[in-house]
Design an enzyme around this catalytic site. Structure first.
Site, PDB file in Angstrom:
ATOM      1  N   ASP A   1       0.604  -1.205  -0.202  1.00 59.39           N
ATOM      2  CA  ASP A   1       0.062   0.199   0.143  1.00 59.39           C
ATOM      3  C   ASP A   1       0.888   1.136  -0.075  1.00 59.39           C
ATOM      4  OD1 ASP A   1      -3.285   0.349   0.939  1.00 59.39           O
ATOM      5  OD2 ASP A   1      -2.049   2.127   0.873  1.00 59.39           O
TER       6      ASP A   1
ATOM      7  N   ASP B   1       4.277   2.683  -3.875  1.00 63.93           N
ATOM      8  CA  ASP B   1       3.192   3.224  -5.120  1.00 63.93           C
ATOM      9  C   ASP B   1       3.677   2.490  -6.170  1.00 63.93           C
ATOM     10  OD1 ASP B   1       2.135   4.861  -6.769  1.00 63.93           O
ATOM     11  OD2 ASP B   1       2.393   6.722  -6.007  1.00 63.93           O
TER      12      ASP B   1
ATOM     13  N   TYR C   1     -13.237   6.943 -14.202  1.00 69.16           N
ATOM     14  CA  TYR C   1     -13.310   5.789 -13.619  1.00 69.16           C
ATOM     15  C   TYR C   1     -13.653   4.561 -14.695  1.00 69.16           C
ATOM     16  CZ  TYR C   1     -13.972   2.450  -9.915  1.00 69.16           C
ATOM     17  OH  TYR C   1     -13.907   1.241  -8.882  1.00 69.16           O
TER      18      TYR C   1
ATOM     19  N   LYS D   1     -11.498   1.483 -15.874  1.00 71.79           N
ATOM     20  CA  LYS D   1     -11.980   0.080 -15.378  1.00 71.79           C
ATOM     21  C   LYS D   1     -12.428  -0.866 -16.809  1.00 71.79           C
ATOM     22  CE  LYS D   1     -11.476   0.055 -10.875  1.00 71.79           C
ATOM     23  NZ  LYS D   1     -10.314  -0.634 -10.347  1.00 71.79           N
TER      24      LYS D   1
HETATM   25  N1  NAD Z   1     -15.679  -0.103  -2.853  1.00 70.03           N
HETATM   26  C1  NAD Z   1     -16.264  -0.218  -3.665  1.00 70.03           C
HETATM   27  O1  NAD Z   1     -17.846  -0.053  -3.746  1.00 70.03           O
HETATM   28  C2  NAD Z   1     -15.669  -0.706  -5.126  1.00 70.03           C
HETATM   29  C3  NAD Z   1     -16.550  -0.969  -6.364  1.00 70.03           C
HETATM   30  C4  NAD Z   1     -16.024  -1.378  -7.361  1.00 70.03           C
HETATM   31  C5  NAD Z   1     -14.637  -1.331  -7.483  1.00 70.03           C
HETATM   32  N2  NAD Z   1     -13.923  -1.128  -6.467  1.00 70.03           N
HETATM   33  C6  NAD Z   1     -12.466  -1.213  -6.619  1.00 70.03           C
HETATM   34  O2  NAD Z   1     -11.799  -2.099  -5.726  1.00 70.03           O
HETATM   35  C7  NAD Z   1     -10.504  -1.793  -5.528  1.00 70.03           C
HETATM   36  C8  NAD Z   1     -10.438  -1.705  -4.022  1.00 70.03           C
HETATM   37  O3  NAD Z   1     -11.026  -0.238  -3.650  1.00 70.03           O
HETATM   38  P1  NAD Z   1     -11.704  -0.194  -2.039  1.00 70.03           P
HETATM   39  O4  NAD Z   1     -13.098   0.333  -2.124  1.00 70.03           O
HETATM   40  O5  NAD Z   1     -11.141  -1.234  -1.088  1.00 70.03           O
HETATM   41  O6  NAD Z   1     -10.746   1.182  -1.677  1.00 70.03           O
HETATM   42  P2  NAD Z   1     -10.069   1.665  -0.420  1.00 70.03           P
HETATM   43  O7  NAD Z   1      -9.748   3.048  -0.725  1.00 70.03           O
HETATM   44  O8  NAD Z   1     -10.575   1.035   0.873  1.00 70.03           O
HETATM   45  O9  NAD Z   1      -8.596   1.197  -0.596  1.00 70.03           O
HETATM   46  C9  NAD Z   1      -7.698   1.115  -1.666  1.00 70.03           C
HETATM   47  C10 NAD Z   1      -6.343   1.181  -1.074  1.00 70.03           C
HETATM   48  O10 NAD Z   1      -5.501   1.220  -2.414  1.00 70.03           O
HETATM   49  C11 NAD Z   1      -4.257   2.141  -1.887  1.00 70.03           C
HETATM   50  N3  NAD Z   1      -3.521   2.721  -3.255  1.00 70.03           N
HETATM   51  C12 NAD Z   1      -4.090   3.661  -3.822  1.00 70.03           C
HETATM   52  N4  NAD Z   1      -3.328   4.157  -4.718  1.00 70.03           N
HETATM   53  C13 NAD Z   1      -2.249   3.362  -4.575  1.00 70.03           C
HETATM   54  C14 NAD Z   1      -1.032   3.227  -5.233  1.00 70.03           C
HETATM   55  N5  NAD Z   1      -0.818   4.249  -6.230  1.00 70.03           N
HETATM   56  N6  NAD Z   1      -0.067   2.334  -4.789  1.00 70.03           N
HETATM   57  C15 NAD Z   1      -0.341   1.417  -3.930  1.00 70.03           C
HETATM   58  N7  NAD Z   1      -1.453   1.646  -3.125  1.00 70.03           N
HETATM   59  C16 NAD Z   1      -2.534   2.505  -3.553  1.00 70.03           C
HETATM   60  C17 NAD Z   1      -5.119   3.077  -1.113  1.00 70.03           C
HETATM   61  O11 NAD Z   1      -4.018   3.743  -0.187  1.00 70.03           O
HETATM   62  C18 NAD Z   1      -6.129   2.198  -0.206  1.00 70.03           C
HETATM   63  O12 NAD Z   1      -5.320   1.723   0.871  1.00 70.03           O
HETATM   64  C19 NAD Z   1     -10.154  -0.714  -6.320  1.00 70.03           C
HETATM   65  O13 NAD Z   1      -9.854  -0.891  -7.350  1.00 70.03           O
HETATM   66  C20 NAD Z   1     -11.641   0.008  -6.663  1.00 70.03           C
HETATM   67  O14 NAD Z   1     -11.602   0.618  -7.871  1.00 70.03           O
HETATM   68  C21 NAD Z   1     -14.437  -0.778  -5.359  1.00 70.03           C
END
Ligand code: NAD
Length: 359
Positions: A144, A174, A264, A268
């Site tokens: 992360d 990152d 977005y 995706k």
């Molecule tokens: N939560 C939803 O409803 C949802 C729905 C569809 C898709 N998603 C996808 O699920 C995935 C996870 O999302 P989430 O909801 O758990 O979000 P979240 O924000 O809770 O977790 C995402 C994590 O990714 C880390 N991150 C961001 N950029 C980064 C980088 N450049 N390098 C390393 N780490 C990085 C952040 O610090 C964070 O801890 C994402 O790809 C998101 O698009 C989420």
């Protein structure tokens, strides 16, 4: 600038619309404060209709308190528009509270002897995936960009992983930076069995004529470029060991145009393109590549409406989507595809969305 769903407010208006409303916002904040909360607790559900909060609050918010809020904000007894539906109350058995609770069932030893790289492991879906793999005996390289999230993960998960022969290696990196990718690969070592590309960010619901370069570039850089760069570095390791499994986290926004803004949605769809191309390229070489398309999940992801048009078009459509689920429910889908249980699956886009994609 954040722009609002237009008045009048109803229970079907989004949480964001309520928070941003001059009358509804203060009343909702007051209600949160009376339960010892503030609006940050609502960040993951800002796009959902206010009425969903009753089911999601686990008993903390009653239907009566919500009705009272609406009455005070609008002065109306009947706060529901004539054409609006009430998905949770129209059929009593449809209420999530009436269903048996889902329970995570850990498969002991499913990842024993395997190194699995998980990005976005500090929060939400990535955290739940890292946790599940480690508790199933895997050596997890948890990545992360936010260090204290990984520290919290290590404190919570480290001892539980050790107890079942799993291991946790944290890497603050990152995925969009070359040195970050290099450090991940170094920490993982040569024998990487699986990679879960979970890290990602949301956009601000803008249509293409309103999207800023900053939002577009950030979303594409993390969701597409970062995913590609880490995969590009890890796949040769998998080829070297004769196989592996990559799971890319896409989104409902990879399947339709009505789940997010232009940036977005585009990012995706690109993740699905990368998934399918890679599945074809590496299929005969033993590397499976799949995607999971989550519907709404309760995580730390930040989403906001910065467009009146986006709020009107997307906000309205979000009123009919399935209930948001816990990250562990996504981890169940992701770990299936990561594991040998999915031996015959490659190039698939698994909608893990409570049926949203069938609508
Ligand atoms: N939560 C939803 O409803 C949802 C729905 C569809 C898709 N998603 C996808 O699920 C995935 C996870 O999302 P989430 O909801 O758990 O979000 P979240 O924000 O809770 O977790 C995402 C994590 O990714 C880390 N991150 C961001 N950029 C980064 C980088 N450049 N390098 C390393 N780490 C990085 C952040 O610090 C964070 O801890 C994402 O790809 C998101 O698009 C989420």
């Amino acid at each position: 600038m954040e722009v609002l769903v237009p008045a009048p407010l109803t229970t079907a208006s989004s949480v964001a619309a309520w928070l941003d409303h001059p009358t509804g916002g203060p009343l909702l904040r007051q209600l949160l404060a009376s339960g010892g909360q503030d609006e940050s607790a609502l960040a993951p559900v800002r796009l959902l209709p206010l009425e969903r909060l009753v089911a999601l609050s686990g008993g903390q918010l009653s239907a009566e308190a919500l009705s009272d809020l609406v009455r005070r904000a609008t002065g109306a007894e009947d706060h529901r528009g004539a054409t609006e539906q009430a998905p949770d109350t129209a059929h009593p058995s449809a209420s999530p509270a009436a269903r048996p609770a889902w329970r995570e069932r850990v498969v002991p030893g499913r990842f024993t002897g395997q190194t699995v790289v998980v990005t976005g492991a500090g929060s939400g879906i990535g955290r739940a995936t890292a946790s599940r793999v480690a508790r199933e005996g895997g050596r997890v390289v948890a990545v992360d960009v936010v260090a204290d999230r990984l520290e919290a993960l290590a404190a919570d998960l480290g001892p539980r992983a050790d107890a079942v022969g799993g291991r946790l290696v944290v890497v603050v990196a990152d995925i969009t930076e070359a040195d970050g990718v290099a450090r991940i690969v170094e920490a993982a070592g040569p024998d990487v069995a699986a990679l879960a590309n979970v890290a990602g960010v949301m956009d601000d619901m803008t249509p293409v004529h309103e999207v800023t370069d900053a939002v577009w570039e950030r979303v594409m850089r993390i969701n597409v470029d970062g995913t590609m760069r880490l995969t590009r570095a890890v796949v040769p390791l998998m080829l070297g060991r004769g196989g592996g499994s990559v799971v890319n986290v896409a989104s409902e926004a990879a399947l339709r145009g009505s789940a997010a803004g232009a940036a977005y949605t585009t990012s995706k769809h690109a993740v699905v393109g990368l998934t399918k191309s890679s599945a074809v390229m590496y299929g005969r070489l033993g590397v499976r590549v799949n995607a999971v398309a989550p519907g709404p999940v309760i995580t730390g992801i930040e989403a906001r409406f910065a467009s009146e048009l986006g709020a009107e078009r997307i906000g309205g459509l979000l009123a009919t989507i399935p209930e948001p689920v816990q990250p562990e429910q996504l981890a169940a889908s992701i770990t299936f595809l990561l594991s040998d249980d999915a031996v015959n699956v490659s190039g698939a886009v698994l909608a893990s969305d409570g049926g949203w994609s069938a609508q």
